[in-house]
Write a protein that holds these residues in place. Sequence first.
Motif, mmCIF file in Angstrom:
data_model
loop_
_atom_site.group_PDB
_atom_site.id
_atom_site.type_symbol
_atom_site.label_atom_id
_atom_site.label_comp_id
_atom_site.label_asym_id
_atom_site.label_seq_id
_atom_site.Cartn_x
_atom_site.Cartn_y
_atom_site.Cartn_z
ATOM 1 N N ALA A 1 0.876 -1.329 0.031
ATOM 2 C CA ALA A 1 0.000 -0.115 -0.076
ATOM 3 C C ALA A 1 0.797 1.328 0.069
ATOM 4 O O ALA A 1 0.294 2.371 -0.307
ATOM 5 C CB ALA A 1 -1.079 -0.165 1.066
ATOM 6 N N HIS A 2 2.241 1.215 0.100
ATOM 7 C CA HIS A 2 3.151 2.321 0.251
ATOM 8 C C HIS A 2 4.192 2.130 -0.630
ATOM 9 O O HIS A 2 5.355 2.461 -0.042
ATOM 10 C CB HIS A 2 3.337 2.803 1.735
ATOM 11 C CG HIS A 2 2.141 3.103 2.579
ATOM 12 N ND1 HIS A 2 1.417 2.126 3.079
ATOM 13 C CD2 HIS A 2 1.600 4.279 2.667
ATOM 14 C CE1 HIS A 2 0.346 3.038 3.785
ATOM 15 N NE2 HIS A 2 0.220 4.473 3.414
ATOM 16 N N ASP A 3 3.954 1.707 -1.970
ATOM 17 C CA ASP A 3 4.911 1.619 -2.602
ATOM 18 C C ASP A 3 5.495 2.846 -3.366
ATOM 19 O O ASP A 3 4.789 3.881 -3.418
ATOM 20 C CB ASP A 3 4.735 0.517 -3.779
ATOM 21 C CG ASP A 3 6.136 -0.209 -4.536
ATOM 22 O OD1 ASP A 3 7.271 0.260 -4.286
ATOM 23 O OD2 ASP A 3 5.751 -1.417 -4.987
ATOM 24 N N PHE A 4 6.442 2.930 -4.486
ATOM 25 C CA PHE A 4 6.499 3.864 -5.623
ATOM 26 C C PHE A 4 6.305 3.045 -6.661
ATOM 27 O O PHE A 4 7.175 2.202 -7.540
ATOM 28 C CB PHE A 4 8.150 4.375 -5.275
ATOM 29 C CG PHE A 4 8.227 4.997 -3.987
ATOM 30 C CD1 PHE A 4 8.080 6.498 -3.985
ATOM 31 C CD2 PHE A 4 8.613 4.458 -2.919
ATOM 32 C CE1 PHE A 4 7.921 7.209 -2.615
ATOM 33 C CE2 PHE A 4 9.045 5.245 -1.744
ATOM 34 C CZ PHE A 4 8.737 6.559 -1.682
ATOM 35 N N ALA B 1 1.258 9.188 -22.628
ATOM 36 C CA ALA B 1 0.977 10.008 -21.298
ATOM 37 C C ALA B 1 1.215 9.411 -20.078
ATOM 38 O O ALA B 1 0.851 8.277 -20.161
ATOM 39 C CB ALA B 1 -0.240 10.715 -21.484
ATOM 40 N N GLY B 2 1.887 10.056 -19.275
ATOM 41 C CA GLY B 2 2.167 9.211 -17.833
ATOM 42 C C GLY B 2 3.123 10.139 -17.099
ATOM 43 O O GLY B 2 3.846 10.864 -17.528
ATOM 44 N N ASP B 3 3.205 9.760 -16.066
ATOM 45 C CA ASP B 3 4.072 10.840 -15.052
ATOM 46 C C ASP B 3 5.555 10.248 -15.127
ATOM 47 O O ASP B 3 6.167 9.175 -15.724
ATOM 48 C CB ASP B 3 3.970 10.007 -13.576
ATOM 49 C CG ASP B 3 2.847 10.804 -13.105
ATOM 50 O OD1 ASP B 3 1.747 11.414 -13.768
ATOM 51 O OD2 ASP B 3 2.533 10.770 -11.638
ATOM 52 N N VAL C 1 5.472 7.517 -7.704
ATOM 53 C CA VAL C 1 5.810 6.384 -8.825
ATOM 54 C C VAL C 1 7.399 6.381 -8.647
ATOM 55 O O VAL C 1 8.104 7.395 -8.419
ATOM 56 C CB VAL C 1 5.548 7.022 -10.070
ATOM 57 C CG1 VAL C 1 4.071 7.181 -10.500
ATOM 58 C CG2 VAL C 1 6.388 8.502 -10.750
ATOM 59 N N GLY C 2 7.790 5.070 -9.002
ATOM 60 C CA GLY C 2 9.329 4.965 -9.263
ATOM 61 C C GLY C 2 9.977 3.927 -10.169
ATOM 62 O O GLY C 2 8.887 3.598 -10.886
ATOM 63 N N TYR C 3 10.941 3.651 -10.341
ATOM 64 C CA TYR C 3 11.622 2.773 -11.246
ATOM 65 C C TYR C 3 11.122 1.217 -11.011
ATOM 66 O O TYR C 3 11.401 0.928 -9.608
ATOM 67 C CB TYR C 3 13.086 2.623 -11.412
ATOM 68 C CG TYR C 3 13.408 4.112 -11.567
ATOM 69 C CD1 TYR C 3 13.537 4.716 -12.915
ATOM 70 C CD2 TYR C 3 14.311 4.979 -10.696
ATOM 71 C CE1 TYR C 3 14.027 5.936 -13.095
ATOM 72 C CE2 TYR C 3 14.665 6.012 -10.995
ATOM 73 C CZ TYR C 3 14.849 6.774 -12.253
ATOM 74 O OH TYR C 3 15.221 7.733 -12.700
#
Length: 759
Positions: free
Chosen positions: A469-472, A499-501, A553-555
């Motif tokens: 619930a608290h990922d990137f 399109a995207g972050d 967001v993350g890798y």
Amino acid sequence: MKRRTWLLGTTAGVGALLVGWAALPQRSRLGIANLMAPGEGDFALNGWIRILPEGGVVLAMPRSEMGQGVHTALAQLAAEELDVPLSSVRIEQAGWDAIYGNVAMLYGFLPFHPRDEEREDGFGRVKAGRWLVGKIGRELGINATGGSSSVADAWDVVRLAAATARASLVGAASLRWRLPVEDLLVVDGFVTHSSGKRASYGALARAAAATPPGRVELKDRKTWQVIGRAAPRLDLPAKVNGQACFGMDVRLPGMRYAALRLAPTLGGAPGRIDASAALAMPGVERLVQLPAYAGSSAGFAVVAANYWQARQAAQAVEVDWRPGPWAALDSTAIARELEEAVRSREGFTFYSQGDAEASARDGGARTLEAWYSAPFLAHATLEPMNATARVDGGRVEVWAPTQVPQPCREAAARVAGVPVDKVELHVTLLGGGFGRRLEVDYVAQAVRVAMDVPGVPVQLIWSREEDTAHDFYRPMHVARVRATLDGQGRPVGLQIRSAGDAISPRWMERALPAFAGPVDLPDKTGSEGLFDQPYGFRHQRIEHVFTHTGVPVGYWRSVGHSHNAFFLESFIDEIAAELRQDALALRRDLLRESPRHLAVLNLAAERAGWDRIPPVAGRARGVALHESFGSIVAQVLEVSLAGGMPRVHRVVCAIDCGTAVNPQIVAQQMEGAVVFGLTAALHGRVDIRNGAVQQRNFTDYRMLRLAAAPVVETYIVASDRAPGGVGEPGVPPVAPALAAALFKLTGQRRRTLPLADLA
């Protein structure tokens, strides 16, 4: 006027300094011997290689082992150039000098087409960009394990360090025996002479440390005995006998354990807290409030004598949660917003060739269009986030499974309010990384908890529910793909707007705040795998609209390639269907000017029997090709439907990864990538409602089960090129190849991930 003149003069002076700096040779990465911590009776010969008294070799290891085999692969590079058995090489964590920074990973941020450098005549913009990034990377020395770059980065420096050490050892023997260097040989860690003279590396190490290496030459490829051969992994015995130390395996005298709870809504925080019942429970010592560190939500942790006590007590805490600024986030609404962004906004153009719009207006031309989307995804590493910290007397000691040791030290220093040189970090084995452990939030939290129990080590462990619930998350993306077919039905134009972050600016804000700028620059990850695709469309325009939804967001393994391959390769299949062509035949036609890609595609097709052996009744095949992280992968999936659910029976995988340092590890990584990719393609999605992630555990964030795992066959293209990536390139082709096979089985075109729900 004087002020203006001073400013112009200063600008000119700074410019001159920058030009002068750029003109200097790139900093050497060999380093000096005192960078390696000395042991009793051993001697370091440079910043990477130390010789033990019995003749064994110690290699400084700046990269994290998370199952990808990097500790073995880099050890093979050293063993080859030193002419020692792989079993003679030990590894130890490298220090913090800039020589250990990952320069190759920074090259991966450059938004150049893979073939741009090959097309350049002389020192063009690509070579200039790589030169500049290489210089900056050598100065900054950012130590990170990611981007499938570890072997590529070590390829030159580790081999050169080992060859330099070998030259010094041979030079020491030459001086001792008064014999020409050319007459001496090295065999299995000994310097020998035809006269019978023989000395081990251990016996020569002291003298070698004081002997200049003289002429250093890398071994000829034809003489390799270690590189290019399967070899047992160095980390395997400890993992089998239980001695391996992952983050959660750290055990220290007097250690306490901490469990946390973070705000259920992204960006939320605790309001009123009543911990009276929790603090009265057995073994419970204290509650520590946790601010929103490094992009995380705020919350609290409970410290106890063991983890179960801490976990039970954390659940017993009564808290009024404040929702925070992102309480209205909704993934369904975000999907609509991204689609509207594609329709109404021009994006950053990553690649343009010819005139894609004009080609669509030519007489007789027709346009084929499709929309694709991919959801948010969690990393779901087998080992949830954890770190152990001890804070005492102005010093901080941390044990962490991390992909970014240097940013972790800096985060720990910021939280504890100490200089970074007062932070000692021990990098453990990682129970999965996939990009999640490029973050530093969990380390910052562990240090903050440890500050409340000075001198006592505290191990902070996230539950699976908090981890999910608290990922990137991998960002949600939407893409509109258009192809122009000329009057003869040939594909001539390609237009893609997605399109995207942006990931990179958000990650820099969290992990490298000193380098994060106030303005977002175009992030290659948004369009990678689209703008740099190999197909021969004469007219192309590939652009991306960058958004900022508020979702952290993350890798994620393969980053933008993980979904962009699904968009592009699925569309290639749609073009083939429109033209009533075989999907493999169309790809072959579009790859006439890309011989490497064509060779990989043909190898996978031939091994799968695409043109020779039809699939058994009830099964269908799908094919996909993708280049990422310097490697090209083609996959053929054989799929059936059982009770309305897809079942993948066989995956034939061909890869050109340049020189395969350890073919066995390459095959293992392709197998792992297929399972990882199938999990995401079939089941992976994160839904957000009212600012809260809905998935919590493996019951609703499903994994591929062992019984559903396919047979994976891996075929490696022989190559003399430098190594490309291996850990990530096997993921992107999985989803589009699966979707193509499902279309043959159902007649339905699936343009939205995941694919398991065929109702």
